[in-house]
Design a protein around this motif. Sequence first.
Motif, short mmCIF file in Angstrom:
data_model
loop_
_atom_site.label_atom_id
_atom_site.label_comp_id
_atom_site.label_asym_id
_atom_site.label_seq_id
_atom_site.Cartn_x
_atom_site.Cartn_y
_atom_site.Cartn_z
N PHE A 184 56.15 107.83 78.26
CA PHE A 184 56.26 108.44 79.58
C PHE A 184 56.68 109.94 79.44
O PHE A 184 56.42 110.98 79.92
CB PHE A 184 57.52 107.95 80.47
CG PHE A 184 56.96 106.85 81.41
CD1 PHE A 184 56.26 107.12 82.64
CD2 PHE A 184 57.47 105.59 81.04
CE1 PHE A 184 55.73 105.85 83.39
CE2 PHE A 184 56.86 104.51 81.97
CZ PHE A 184 56.05 104.77 83.11
N PHE A 185 57.53 110.22 78.40
CA PHE A 185 57.72 111.51 77.64
C PHE A 185 56.64 112.35 77.52
O PHE A 185 56.23 113.52 77.82
CB PHE A 185 58.73 111.50 76.50
CG PHE A 185 58.95 112.88 76.04
CD1 PHE A 185 60.18 113.65 76.77
CD2 PHE A 185 58.80 113.50 75.11
CE1 PHE A 185 60.44 114.76 76.75
CE2 PHE A 185 59.12 114.56 74.52
CZ PHE A 185 59.99 115.27 75.33
N LYS A 186 55.57 111.66 76.57
CA LYS A 186 54.28 112.32 76.28
C LYS A 186 53.42 112.38 77.49
O LYS A 186 52.78 113.34 77.47
CB LYS A 186 53.70 111.44 75.29
CG LYS A 186 54.28 111.32 73.93
CD LYS A 186 53.36 110.34 72.70
CE LYS A 186 53.91 110.75 71.51
NZ LYS A 186 53.38 109.83 70.37
N THR A 207 62.39 113.40 81.44
CA THR A 207 61.05 114.12 81.83
C THR A 207 61.42 114.93 83.44
O THR A 207 61.96 115.73 83.21
CB THR A 207 60.10 112.86 82.19
OG1 THR A 207 60.60 111.97 83.14
CG2 THR A 207 59.71 112.22 80.94
N ILE A 227 48.40 105.55 76.16
CA ILE A 227 49.60 106.36 75.65
C ILE A 227 50.54 105.30 75.00
O ILE A 227 51.21 105.38 73.79
CB ILE A 227 50.22 107.33 76.41
CG1 ILE A 227 49.31 108.52 76.72
CG2 ILE A 227 51.56 107.88 75.79
CD1 ILE A 227 49.86 109.47 77.89
N PHE A 231 54.25 113.14 80.44
CA PHE A 231 54.98 114.14 81.32
C PHE A 231 54.64 115.61 80.80
O PHE A 231 54.17 116.39 81.15
CB PHE A 231 56.17 114.02 81.38
CG PHE A 231 56.99 115.09 82.17
CD1 PHE A 231 56.99 115.02 83.59
CD2 PHE A 231 57.96 115.98 81.62
CE1 PHE A 231 57.47 115.87 84.35
CE2 PHE A 231 58.64 116.90 82.64
CZ PHE A 231 58.47 117.02 83.76
N ARG A 232 54.60 115.42 79.21
CA ARG A 232 54.56 116.83 78.47
C ARG A 232 52.74 117.17 78.39
O ARG A 232 52.55 118.19 78.61
CB ARG A 232 54.79 116.59 76.95
CG ARG A 232 56.39 116.67 76.82
CD ARG A 232 56.57 116.83 75.40
NE ARG A 232 55.73 117.66 74.77
CZ ARG A 232 56.20 118.12 73.48
NH1 ARG A 232 57.33 118.03 72.98
NH2 ARG A 232 55.53 119.21 73.09
N SER A 233 52.04 116.18 78.70
CA SER A 233 50.62 116.49 78.49
C SER A 233 49.83 116.10 79.91
O SER A 233 48.72 115.83 80.08
CB SER A 233 49.83 115.53 77.43
OG SER A 233 50.23 114.36 77.53
N ARG A 237 48.94 118.01 82.17
CA ARG A 237 47.86 119.00 82.40
C ARG A 237 46.50 118.46 81.81
O ARG A 237 45.55 118.95 82.43
CB ARG A 237 48.20 120.48 81.84
CG ARG A 237 49.15 121.09 82.90
CD ARG A 237 49.50 122.46 82.25
NE ARG A 237 50.43 122.96 83.24
CZ ARG A 237 50.42 123.44 84.16
NH1 ARG A 237 49.23 123.76 84.69
NH2 ARG A 237 51.44 123.88 84.81
N THR A 238 46.73 117.71 80.87
CA THR A 238 45.32 117.22 80.26
C THR A 238 44.92 115.75 80.76
O THR A 238 43.68 115.59 80.58
CB THR A 238 45.53 116.67 78.65
OG1 THR A 238 46.57 115.61 78.66
CG2 THR A 238 46.02 117.95 77.97
N ILE A 251 64.56 107.45 81.27
CA ILE A 251 63.06 108.15 81.30
C ILE A 251 63.14 109.35 82.28
O ILE A 251 62.61 110.45 81.82
CB ILE A 251 61.95 107.00 81.75
CG1 ILE A 251 61.67 105.99 80.67
CG2 ILE A 251 60.54 107.84 82.12
CD1 ILE A 251 60.96 104.75 81.43
N ALA A 292 50.96 118.58 74.75
CA ALA A 292 50.91 117.64 73.56
C ALA A 292 49.39 117.31 73.42
O ALA A 292 48.39 117.53 74.45
CB ALA A 292 51.65 116.33 74.26
N PHE A 333 56.87 112.68 90.05
CA PHE A 333 56.69 112.06 88.62
C PHE A 333 57.63 110.75 88.62
O PHE A 333 57.42 109.83 88.01
CB PHE A 333 57.11 113.00 87.62
CG PHE A 333 56.69 112.23 86.34
CD1 PHE A 333 55.28 112.33 85.69
CD2 PHE A 333 57.84 111.71 85.50
CE1 PHE A 333 54.91 111.70 84.58
CE2 PHE A 333 57.16 111.21 84.26
CZ PHE A 333 55.76 111.18 83.86
N GLN A 383 59.62 104.74 76.73
CA GLN A 383 60.11 106.10 76.95
C GLN A 383 59.42 107.19 76.46
O GLN A 383 59.23 108.16 76.97
CB GLN A 383 61.77 105.99 76.55
CG GLN A 383 62.87 105.55 77.20
CD GLN A 383 64.13 105.58 76.90
OE1 GLN A 383 64.38 105.41 75.79
NE2 GLN A 383 64.89 106.38 77.66
N GLY A 436 55.20 122.77 77.18
CA GLY A 436 54.27 122.81 76.23
C GLY A 436 53.10 121.96 76.57
O GLY A 436 53.22 121.08 77.44
#
Lengths: 195, 126
Positions: A67-69, B32, A90, A71-73, A75-76, B28, B116, A34, A64, B114
Amino acid sequence: MPALLAEAPRLLVRPGPDDGELVALTLRGNPDAFATLVERYDRAVYHLAYRTLRDVEEARDATQEAFFKAFRSLRTFKPGAKFSTWIFAIAYHACCDRLNRRKHYTGEQLPERADAGPGPEQQVIELDRAARLRCAIDALPEKYRTVITLFHLQGRQYDEIATVLGLPMGTVKTHLFRAKEQLRRLLGEMEVTET
Amino acid sequence: MTMDDNELERAIFALPLEEPPAGMRASILMSTAYRPAPAFSFLELAALGALGAVALWMVVLLVLGGGTLFIQTLAAIGNVASRVLSNATTLAWLAAGGATALWLTLFTGYQPLGVAPHRSGTRAER
């Protein structure tokens, strides 16, 4: 036009593993993968955010957040999709949220400049050609500015630009055509002002 | 400056990208990929909370009724537990629940942060 295609933006060709592999590696628990994706795209994402928001701090926060979103998603993320398009989408959403908040609080459509200095046309006189072009892009209405910025980042991949903006491809082409027209006109006016 | 379409596109592609603020990449990454692991996982926190609650409950029992009340309560709980766990139907349901949970984790995997709502190709809001 092979000559023009050769000049297409730097995002198209990358050394090392491709983005899909890096996403897969990240999902398998490799944080360095990542980090490589961040290294590849943080500047481009920041560029998009800055060109859209025209504010250094907000652009930094939007980058920021994007990239945070992401990283969180992660898998989608659909295998086979382009990571650049996904992260730009995004980031663009994050910028739209910020612009909407600005409109809500200030009632203005476009961001205020912090300084009350001369407008883009005035600044242009003493600048070189690239700086003039950048000023002309800044002077475009927001929807055209974003399309031109994505055109700068993604080249002639209209379908990718349309995906990022959530607009039909025809609308993207129309916006791009009008944006170029306005750019030419602005650059022409700047030339006249200079002489 | 009268540019044709190709010249204008070349000029656009040749524009350098904006220079991001110093430290942006590091922040960042720290939020992350290189985010420090929490001191306790969710399961560990839940286990610690449960242990704490049991300890508190034992202290309250000892303070209120001394050792007798404590022993009586433990015996009552033991009776109920042995009755429940000696029931074949209850054991079958517990086994089915455990197996289903295990089976689901095999498919969903572990998601440390989790999920999003963003998806590839979502439409812009306007």
